[in-house]
Design a protein around this motif. Structure first.
Motif, mmCIF file in Angstrom:
data_model
loop_
_atom_site.group_PDB
_atom_site.id
_atom_site.type_symbol
_atom_site.label_atom_id
_atom_site.label_comp_id
_atom_site.label_asym_id
_atom_site.label_seq_id
_atom_site.Cartn_x
_atom_site.Cartn_y
_atom_site.Cartn_z
ATOM 1 N N ILE A 297 7.210 13.035 60.069
ATOM 2 C CA ILE A 297 7.578 11.740 59.518
ATOM 3 C C ILE A 297 6.334 10.933 59.135
ATOM 4 C CG2 ILE A 297 7.620 10.505 61.711
ATOM 5 C CD1 ILE A 297 10.160 10.110 58.841
ATOM 6 N N HIS A 298 5.182 11.260 59.756
ATOM 7 C CA HIS A 298 3.950 10.541 59.470
ATOM 8 C C HIS A 298 2.995 11.339 58.581
ATOM 9 C CE1 HIS A 298 5.185 9.064 63.582
ATOM 10 N NE2 HIS A 298 5.258 7.963 62.849
ATOM 11 N N SER A 299 3.404 12.499 58.093
ATOM 12 C CA SER A 299 2.484 13.399 57.397
ATOM 13 C C SER A 299 2.049 12.835 56.042
ATOM 14 C CB SER A 299 3.156 14.755 57.185
ATOM 15 O OG SER A 299 4.293 14.616 56.354
ATOM 16 N N MET A 300 0.866 13.280 55.598
ATOM 17 C CA MET A 300 0.313 12.945 54.295
ATOM 18 C C MET A 300 -0.133 14.238 53.626
ATOM 19 S SD MET A 300 -2.041 9.602 55.198
ATOM 20 C CE MET A 300 -1.387 8.170 56.062
ATOM 21 N N THR A 301 -0.026 14.299 52.294
ATOM 22 C CA THR A 301 -0.412 15.526 51.596
ATOM 23 C C THR A 301 -1.793 15.451 50.978
ATOM 24 O OG1 THR A 301 0.688 14.744 49.587
ATOM 25 C CG2 THR A 301 1.982 16.126 51.096
ATOM 26 N N ASN A 302 -2.180 14.280 50.464
ATOM 27 C CA ASN A 302 -3.490 14.154 49.827
ATOM 28 C C ASN A 302 -3.999 12.719 50.003
ATOM 29 O OD1 ASN A 302 -5.770 14.854 48.321
ATOM 30 N ND2 ASN A 302 -4.792 14.344 46.379
ATOM 31 N N THR A 306 -11.418 7.159 54.268
ATOM 32 C CA THR A 306 -12.547 6.231 54.351
ATOM 33 C C THR A 306 -13.134 6.284 55.758
ATOM 34 O OG1 THR A 306 -11.464 4.740 52.778
ATOM 35 C CG2 THR A 306 -13.291 3.849 54.073
ATOM 36 N N LYS A 307 -14.443 6.499 55.859
ATOM 37 C CA LYS A 307 -15.110 6.510 57.163
ATOM 38 C C LYS A 307 -15.429 5.073 57.561
ATOM 39 C CE LYS A 307 -18.885 8.658 59.752
ATOM 40 N NZ LYS A 307 -20.023 9.609 59.700
ATOM 41 N N ILE A 308 -14.788 4.585 58.642
ATOM 42 C CA ILE A 308 -14.970 3.204 59.088
ATOM 43 C C ILE A 308 -16.290 3.051 59.839
ATOM 44 C CG2 ILE A 308 -13.982 1.345 60.469
ATOM 45 C CD1 ILE A 308 -11.270 2.679 60.127
ATOM 46 N N MET A 314 -10.198 6.131 58.290
ATOM 47 C CA MET A 314 -8.957 5.545 57.790
ATOM 48 C C MET A 314 -8.388 6.471 56.716
ATOM 49 S SD MET A 314 -6.856 2.899 57.828
ATOM 50 C CE MET A 314 -7.781 1.459 58.376
ATOM 51 N N LEU A 315 -7.076 6.829 56.826
ATOM 52 C CA LEU A 315 -6.376 7.628 55.836
ATOM 53 C C LEU A 315 -5.287 6.767 55.220
ATOM 54 C CD1 LEU A 315 -7.743 9.750 57.750
ATOM 55 C CD2 LEU A 315 -5.821 11.270 57.228
ATOM 56 N N GLN A 323 -5.202 5.391 61.180
ATOM 57 C CA GLN A 323 -6.566 5.249 61.676
ATOM 58 C C GLN A 323 -6.782 6.265 62.791
ATOM 59 O OE1 GLN A 323 -7.922 1.235 62.435
ATOM 60 N NE2 GLN A 323 -9.331 1.910 64.009
ATOM 61 N N ILE A 324 -7.814 7.117 62.636
ATOM 62 C CA ILE A 324 -8.089 8.200 63.576
ATOM 63 C C ILE A 324 -9.427 7.951 64.251
ATOM 64 C CG2 ILE A 324 -8.484 10.679 63.833
ATOM 65 C CD1 ILE A 324 -6.629 11.115 61.455
#
Length: 327
Positions: A297-302, A306-308, A314-315, A323-324
């Motif tokens: 449900i939270h997935s992203m494909t592309n 951004t490196k914070i 940040m994706l 935010q990872i």
């Protein structure tokens, strides 16, 4: 007693409850294991000061309905290494029914996990002690918290009965992926729209099942599939921490620049939803690289990445933001 209800109003002492009643109540709600989202989840790590010392971080666990909490780092002195042979020690959470206590215990030369009516242990880590060792490092420690055979993570969503729907779900999933593969090969630029379509198709199928499932089963099944199971890889990170780190993933939708203000739902503020932590799974490629999986449900494909700051990213993709942080 074949029938039991809890809790009921006590009239003149005819409904008295004790600790086992409360433990049975929580046992029916939570599986045994470490509480992943509380503190640092009882992670075992080498002492920052070096030497033959270990530290168990703060956290909590559930053992057969009984709760254990550790509110600060707990230090252990590792017994002196042998001069002639290697050994493997372990650290466990031990519930002693007779002693009426739950403690973290160090087991020298013992990696067994005792689980009986009177003693129940959850193994947090094993420690490799080579002969003549004088320091404990991160590579000497094997994290066992995720191993369901000896510990595992506590969850309220376990053993959901789907009443024989496994075959129907399997066929639906197979057809979904076959359709996805066919359409993706025809036009790769439509991948994002296709993923949205397939999720909508699955949601329609699931909604039709709610006549066959009671409210709890339907809710738990949906949570299990969409919110709790990290199956989709979303990002790879290279780092220089020199150990196998933990990962925190924050997720939110909408916000400035993600959608026109008029198209945001009325319940969402102009700056988007409040971020919340989502489940994730880490695959360590090596000491300096890892892959991160999140629920579908939270997935992203592309996503736009951004490196914070160091080890924090940040994706962003469409209305989704993530935010990872590794630590």
């Amino acid at each position: 007693m074949t029938q039991w209800a809890f809790p009921m109003l006590s009239v003149d002492g005819d409904r008295s409850y004790n600790h086992t009643d409360f433990a049975n109540f929580y046992k029916n709600l939570f599986s045994n294991g470490v509480a992943l989202t509380i503190g640092n989840a009882l992670r075992v790590k080498a002492s920052p000061g070096g030497g033959m010392r270990l530290v168990v971080s703060d956290g909590a666990s559930i053992i057969n309905g009984y709760q254990y909490h550790n509110t600060e780092d707990l230090a252990f002195q590792v017994p002196v290494a042998s001069s002639t042979q290697d050994r493997v020690d372990s650290i466990v959470i031990r519930h002693d029914v007779g002693a009426r206590q739950i403690i973290i215990a160090y087991k020298q030369g013992d990696i067994s996990v005792e689980q009986t009516a009177l003693i129940w242990e959850l193994q947090l880590a094993t420690i490799n002690i080579a002969k003549n060792t004088v320091n404990i490092f991160a590579e000497n420690i094997t994290d066992k918290r995720a191993d369901e055979k000896v510990c595992g993570y506590s969850s309220p969503y376990q053993k959901v009965s789907v009443s024989g729907l496994e075959t129907q779900y399997g066929d639906m999933l197979k057809n979904t992926f076959e359709s996805f593969k066919t359409k993706a090969s025809d036009n790769e630029t439509d991948l994002q729209q296709l993923l949205t379509d397939q999720q909508a198709l699955f949601q329609t199928w699931f909604s039709n099942l709610q006549d066959d499932l009671d409210a709890n089963q339907a809710s738990n099944l949906q949570l299990q599939i969409y919110w709790l199971t990290p199956t989709t890889q979303v990002f790879s990170i290279k780092h220089n921490l020199g150990y196998y780190p933990n990962v925190q993933v924050l997720y939110w939708e909408y916000g400035l620049g993600t959608a026109p203000l008029g198209e945001q739902p009325s319940y969402v503020s102009w700056d988007g939803e409040a971020p919340y932590t989502i489940p994730n799974e880490i695959s360590h490629i090596g000491r300096n690289e890892l892959n991160i999986k999140v629920p579908v449900i939270h997935s992203m494909t592309n996503p736009i990445v951004t490196k914070i700051r160091e080890n924090e990213y940040m994706l962003q993709e469409g209305i989704k933001s993530m935010q990872i942080r590794i630590y």
